[in-house]
Design a protein around this motif. Structure first.
Motif, PDB file in Angstrom:
ATOM      1  N   GLY B 116       0.781  -1.226   0.000  1.00 19.87           N
ATOM      2  CA  GLY B 116       0.000   0.000   0.000  1.00 19.87           C
ATOM      3  C   GLY B 116       0.816   1.282   0.000  1.00 19.87           C
ATOM      4  N   LEU B 117       1.931   1.272  -0.715  1.00 22.21           N
ATOM      5  CA  LEU B 117       2.759   2.485  -0.770  1.00 22.21           C
ATOM      6  C   LEU B 117       2.648   3.189  -2.130  1.00 22.21           C
ATOM      7  CD1 LEU B 117       6.175   1.666   0.978  1.00 22.21           C
ATOM      8  CD2 LEU B 117       4.362   3.155   1.801  1.00 22.21           C
ATOM      9  N   GLY B 118       1.665   2.753  -2.956  1.00 18.13           N
ATOM     10  CA  GLY B 118       1.548   3.275  -4.319  1.00 18.13           C
ATOM     11  C   GLY B 118       1.646   4.782  -4.434  1.00 18.13           C
ATOM     12  N   GLU B 119       0.980   5.493  -3.524  1.00 17.88           N
ATOM     13  CA  GLU B 119       0.911   6.939  -3.684  1.00 17.88           C
ATOM     14  C   GLU B 119       2.210   7.656  -3.324  1.00 17.88           C
ATOM     15  OE1 GLU B 119      -2.517   8.530  -1.661  1.00 17.88           O
ATOM     16  OE2 GLU B 119      -3.763   7.042  -2.704  1.00 17.88           O
ATOM     17  N   VAL B 120       3.023   7.037  -2.478  1.00 18.48           N
ATOM     18  CA  VAL B 120       4.218   7.745  -2.001  1.00 18.48           C
ATOM     19  C   VAL B 120       5.505   7.124  -2.538  1.00 18.48           C
ATOM     20  CG1 VAL B 120       3.164   8.623   0.093  1.00 18.48           C
ATOM     21  CG2 VAL B 120       4.232   6.362   0.105  1.00 18.48           C
ATOM     22  N   PHE B 128       9.432   9.560   4.992  1.00 21.24           N
ATOM     23  CA  PHE B 128       8.403   8.606   5.397  1.00 21.24           C
ATOM     24  C   PHE B 128       8.203   8.602   6.907  1.00 21.24           C
ATOM     25  CE2 PHE B 128       8.263   5.256   1.752  1.00 21.24           C
ATOM     26  CZ  PHE B 128       8.019   6.272   0.853  1.00 21.24           C
ATOM     27  N   SER B 129       6.961   8.349   7.314  1.00 17.63           N
ATOM     28  CA  SER B 129       6.682   8.126   8.740  1.00 17.63           C
ATOM     29  C   SER B 129       7.231   6.747   9.114  1.00 17.63           C
ATOM     30  CB  SER B 129       5.178   8.165   8.984  1.00 17.63           C
ATOM     31  OG  SER B 129       4.582   7.052   8.342  1.00 17.63           O
ATOM     32  N   LEU B 130       7.270   6.485  10.406  1.00 18.89           N
ATOM     33  CA  LEU B 130       7.761   5.192  10.886  1.00 18.89           C
ATOM     34  C   LEU B 130       6.975   4.037  10.245  1.00 18.89           C
ATOM     35  CD1 LEU B 130       9.773   3.878  12.799  1.00 18.89           C
ATOM     36  CD2 LEU B 130       8.086   4.076  14.634  1.00 18.89           C
ATOM     37  N   GLY B 131       5.671   4.201  10.193  1.00 15.27           N
ATOM     38  CA  GLY B 131       4.817   3.154   9.638  1.00 15.27           C
ATOM     39  C   GLY B 131       5.072   2.931   8.155  1.00 15.27           C
ATOM     40  N   MET B 132       5.230   4.034   7.396  1.00 13.85           N
ATOM     41  CA  MET B 132       5.530   3.905   5.966  1.00 13.85           C
ATOM     42  C   MET B 132       6.891   3.259   5.758  1.00 13.85           C
ATOM     43  SD  MET B 132       4.012   7.608   5.079  1.00 13.85           S
ATOM     44  CE  MET B 132       4.802   8.032   3.544  1.00 13.85           C
ATOM     45  N   GLY B 133       7.847   3.617   6.625  1.00 19.48           N
ATOM     46  CA  GLY B 133       9.178   3.009   6.547  1.00 19.48           C
ATOM     47  C   GLY B 133       9.096   1.502   6.763  1.00 19.48           C
ATOM     48  N   LEU B 158       3.273   0.909  13.240  1.00 21.70           N
ATOM     49  CA  LEU B 158       2.124   0.766  12.345  1.00 21.70           C
ATOM     50  C   LEU B 158       0.841   1.151  13.082  1.00 21.70           C
ATOM     51  CD1 LEU B 158       2.740  -2.606  10.456  1.00 21.70           C
ATOM     52  CD2 LEU B 158       3.137  -0.280   9.641  1.00 21.70           C
ATOM     53  N   ASP B 159      -0.113   1.681  12.322  1.00 21.65           N
ATOM     54  CA  ASP B 159      -1.417   1.976  12.916  1.00 21.65           C
ATOM     55  C   ASP B 159      -2.179   0.648  13.073  1.00 21.65           C
ATOM     56  OD1 ASP B 159      -2.063   1.365  10.305  1.00 21.65           O
ATOM     57  OD2 ASP B 159      -2.257   3.458   9.727  1.00 21.65           O
ATOM     58  N   PRO B 160      -3.279   0.654  13.869  1.00 25.26           N
ATOM     59  CA  PRO B 160      -3.972  -0.614  14.151  1.00 25.26           C
ATOM     60  C   PRO B 160      -4.354  -1.369  12.878  1.00 25.26           C
ATOM     61  CG  PRO B 160      -4.839   1.129  15.520  1.00 25.26           C
ATOM     62  CD  PRO B 160      -3.871   1.782  14.590  1.00 25.26           C
ATOM     63  N   GLU B 161      -4.746  -0.637  11.854  1.00 29.41           N
ATOM     64  CA  GLU B 161      -5.126  -1.296  10.599  1.00 29.41           C
ATOM     65  C   GLU B 161      -3.905  -1.978   9.990  1.00 29.41           C
ATOM     66  OE1 GLU B 161      -5.459  -0.825   6.106  1.00 29.41           O
ATOM     67  OE2 GLU B 161      -4.549   0.688   7.390  1.00 29.41           O
ATOM     68  N   GLY B 162      -2.757  -1.292  10.062  1.00 27.90           N
ATOM     69  CA  GLY B 162      -1.515  -1.857   9.537  1.00 27.90           C
ATOM     70  C   GLY B 162      -1.079  -3.085  10.319  1.00 27.90           C
ATOM     71  N   ARG B 164      -3.005  -5.163  11.860  1.00 27.83           N
ATOM     72  CA  ARG B 164      -3.854  -6.286  11.493  1.00 27.83           C
ATOM     73  C   ARG B 164      -3.480  -6.836  10.126  1.00 27.83           C
ATOM     74  NH1 ARG B 164     -10.263  -5.984  11.792  1.00 27.83           N
ATOM     75  NH2 ARG B 164     -10.070  -6.420   9.577  1.00 27.83           N
ATOM     76  N   TRP B 165      -3.139  -5.940   9.231  1.00 22.16           N
ATOM     77  CA  TRP B 165      -2.730  -6.362   7.891  1.00 22.16           C
ATOM     78  C   TRP B 165      -1.488  -7.246   7.962  1.00 22.16           C
ATOM     79  CZ3 TRP B 165       1.846  -5.136   5.284  1.00 22.16           C
ATOM     80  CH2 TRP B 165       1.891  -5.626   3.973  1.00 22.16           C
ATOM     81  N   VAL B 166      -0.483  -6.797   8.740  1.00 24.11           N
ATOM     82  CA  VAL B 166       0.757  -7.579   8.855  1.00 24.11           C
ATOM     83  C   VAL B 166       0.457  -8.955   9.436  1.00 24.11           C
ATOM     84  CG1 VAL B 166       2.948  -7.778  10.110  1.00 24.11           C
ATOM     85  CG2 VAL B 166       2.321  -5.616   9.031  1.00 24.11           C
ATOM     86  N   ARG B 167      -0.389  -8.980  10.474  1.00 23.13           N
ATOM     87  CA  ARG B 167      -0.711 -10.220  11.161  1.00 23.13           C
ATOM     88  C   ARG B 167      -1.334 -11.225  10.181  1.00 23.13           C
ATOM     89  NH1 ARG B 167      -4.279  -8.296  15.650  1.00 23.13           N
ATOM     90  NH2 ARG B 167      -2.433  -7.361  16.588  1.00 23.13           N
ATOM     91  N   GLU B 168      -2.328 -10.753   9.423  1.00 21.62           N
ATOM     92  CA  GLU B 168      -3.014 -11.656   8.490  1.00 21.62           C
ATOM     93  C   GLU B 168      -2.091 -12.062   7.358  1.00 21.62           C
ATOM     94  OE1 GLU B 168      -6.551  -9.539   7.466  1.00 21.62           O
ATOM     95  OE2 GLU B 168      -7.389  -9.837   9.487  1.00 21.62           O
ATOM     96  N   PHE B 169      -1.287 -11.113   6.928  1.00 20.43           N
ATOM     97  CA  PHE B 169      -0.369 -11.383   5.822  1.00 20.43           C
ATOM     98  C   PHE B 169       0.651 -12.462   6.205  1.00 20.43           C
ATOM     99  CE2 PHE B 169       3.303 -10.324   3.146  1.00 20.43           C
ATOM    100  CZ  PHE B 169       2.684 -10.496   1.923  1.00 20.43           C
TER     101      PHE B 169
END
Lengths: 274, 308
Positions: B116-120, B128-133, B158-162, B164-169
């Motif tokens: 999900g880094l398409g835009e940046v 980059f923020s810590l989460g984007m990094g 990472l934010d909570p959504e991130g 969860r994404w990492v966990r499922e991934f």
């Protein structure tokens, strides 16, 4: 008869077919990666622009200034004068050479680089190769540009490419800057910090000749010609300096200095933790 | 598959990793747990060959990392410290990494989309923020579609959504049969993600257990009993593998018996009970218990600090 789907051993390892094509790391692939790394940093473009401007700008300006005074100094030479920007260019080239290495240590990029090539040493070769080609080509163009534009502003004092040693001086300037850059890269790998690498580079290129001239006179002749900057000047200078080296011996001495610096850098690269 | 054998790393007179042996198997998510300073990051650096071990070996898919001709296809790693040039764009960083292994451009675009880094992707990584990094680091780890994915504190920042994404991934990667190894200093995170745990403290292996075993272990701990007849009950309960301690005179902490057992025995002996409470110990506490002796830096209790 029915077939039974047994779980394949592949289920317990990598999925059987690779979806993403991937190949062994080779020097050629590392070189293409280093080329992208060099050209995708703004600092590279800025420092090469500064080197180019220093080489041509100072060469042309000093040629114009020198020939517009009367009388013209006796040791004036239109070829050497047009290449006077080399000393300025070497500052920028030295900085970019050190930064190519220490920038990776400072930002942590080196960890990515070394995880892509854990054998490490090929990274040094590919960096030196890319940097040397880029530096030689840009500085050769700069030296020729400086030569021709400077001749155009020197009026009656100008000379041509056919003048004795003119071609050797021009190519020599580009060679000197390239080898000085390789030396700086070796120091970058050895010291790993930008400030330290730059200080060591200019200490060796600029300060050492000054210290050398403080030596007793009878020692100087055995030491001074072999210092990197003086050896380089033998390569670029039109007229041999009294007691100096011949041009190609000068180049060989420069290459030796760079070789020692790179060997020291390689030693630390291979031996020490990233 | 990651196999670590007798791995030891000494920095000066400090043993960062002390004779560590464990195996990380494919098909499950293995958590690498330990307090800060336990040696987790050093172990991961040793596995990648960034640090040379003082003794012992670390092998990935049967070989030392540096012996693989295409290492990014074997192990994708996210290290805790940033490993990206801050002045280069995310896209160019990934492109340069891909070129070392002849990985095509479409894969670079693919991993950028995946995290999900398409835009940046065309912006300087330094901005980059810590989460984007972290997302960029995960993208780099996935570039070579590796069999082993090794991530050091991947949900940091990472934010909570991130998260969860990492966990499922990671669960999906393990389900595909890959080896997934991730470190954390938080038990709560591991409880949600990992199947197996390798616990480290002060450079040493503290535990190598499945999350199930650990959960069972923490369930069967103590039962708190309040009774006016503590002395009598103590005699009634005493026996093999039962430990009883009391603090206030009318309270017993019983180890080794379930609350049902205690209740029945008390009834049979005619002992009156006021309270019978199984003490649920969380995994967090079990972890603290495991690593108590192995914590590098202890915070002093606040009362002590005031007294000092």
């Amino acid at each position: 008869m029915t077939t039974i789907d047994l779980p394949t051993p592949a289920r317990l390892g990598r999925p059987t077919t690779r979806r993403v094509p991937i190949h062994a790391v080779t020097l050629r692939r590392l070189i293409s990666a280093e080329r992208v790394k060099l050209t995708t940093l703004r600092s590279t473009w800025i420092t090469y622009a500064v080197a180019f401007a220093g080489m041509t700008g100072f060469g042309v300006l000093s040629s114009w200034a020198m020939t517009s005074q009367k009388p013209i100094p006796r040791d004036f030479n239109p070829v050497s004068q047009s290449l006077a920007g080399m000393d300025l260019a070497q500052l920028a080239i030295g900085v970019v050479a050190v930064l190519v290495i220490t920038g990776e240590y400072a930002t942590g990029m080196i960890r990515s680089t070394m995880s892509a090539e854990p054998r490490r040493l090929p990274v040094l070769w590919s960096k030196v190769a890319v940097f040397s080609v880029v530096t030689f080509v840009t500085m050769l163009v700069a030296a020729f540009a400086s030569f021709f534009v400077a001749q155009a502003v020197m009026g009656p004092h100008a000379t041509t490419l056919g003048a004795p040693h003119a071609l050797r001086s021009i190519v020599g300037a580009a060679l000197y800057l390239t080898v000085a850059g390789a030396l700086a890269m070796g120091l970058g790998f050895l010291i790993r910090s930008t400030a330290g690498g730059i200080a060591a580079t200019f200490g060796l290129l600029l300060v050492l000749p000054l210290l050398g001239s403080l030596l007793p006179t009878n020692w100087q002749q055995h030491v001074l010609p072999y210092l990197p900057n003086n050896a380089g000047n033998a390569l670029v200078g039109v007229h041999p300096v009294p007691g100096g080296l011949s041009p190609w011996v000068g180049l060989a001495v420069m290459v030796l200095w760079a070789g020692v610096a790179l060997a020291a850098g390689a030693w630390r690269l291979v031996r020490q933790d990233v | 598959m990651i196999e670590v054998e007798g791995l030891t790393k000494r920095y000066g007179d400090k043993l960062a990793v002390d004779d560590l042996t464990f195996t990380v198997r494919p098909g499950v998510v293995t958590g690498f747990l330990g307090p800060n300073g336990a040696g987790k990051s050093t172990t991961m650096r040793l596995i990648l060959g960034l640090d040379r071990p003082t003794a012992g070996t670390a092998r990935v898919n049967g070989k030392a990392y540096s012996e693989h001709p295409a290492p990014l296809g074997e192990v994708g790693a996210l290290l805790e410290a940033r490993a990206v040039h801050t002045s280069r764009s995310a896209y160019n960083h990934l492109r340069a990494m891909a070129l070392t292994h002849g990985i095509p451009k479409w894969r670079v675009d693919e991993v950028i989309d995946l995290v999900g880094l398409g835009e940046v992707a065309r912006k300087r990584a330094g901005a980059f923020s810590l989460g984007m990094g972290q997302r960029l680091g995960i993208a780099a780890a996935l570039l070579g579609d590796p069999e082993v994915v090794m991530l050091d504190e991947p949900v940091n920042g990472l934010d909570p959504e991130g998260v969860r994404w990492v966990r499922e991934f990671l669960r999906d990667l393990a389900a595909e049969g890959r080896t997934v190894f991730l470190s954390s200093h938080l038990m709560s995170e591991m409880q949600l993600t990992a199947d197996h745990l390798i616990v480290m403290g002060r450079g040493r292996l503290v535990a190598d257990v499945s999350v199930h075993e650990l959960t069972d272990a923490s369930r069967s701990t103590t039962v708190r009993v309040r009774t006016p007849d503590a002395g009598h009950l103590r005699q009634v309960l005493a026996g093999d593998g039962v430990a009883v301690s009391s603090q206030p005179p009318d309270v017993l902490e019983v180890r080794g018996l379930t609350s049902e057992d205690i209740g029945r025995r008390a009834a049979a002996a005619g002992v009156v009970l006021f309270e019978l409470v199984p003490q649920q110990v969380s995994l967090e506490e079990t972890f603290m218990e495991l690593t108590r002796d192995a914590v590098e830096y202890h915070a002093r209790p606040s009362s002590e600090r005031i007294a000092a």
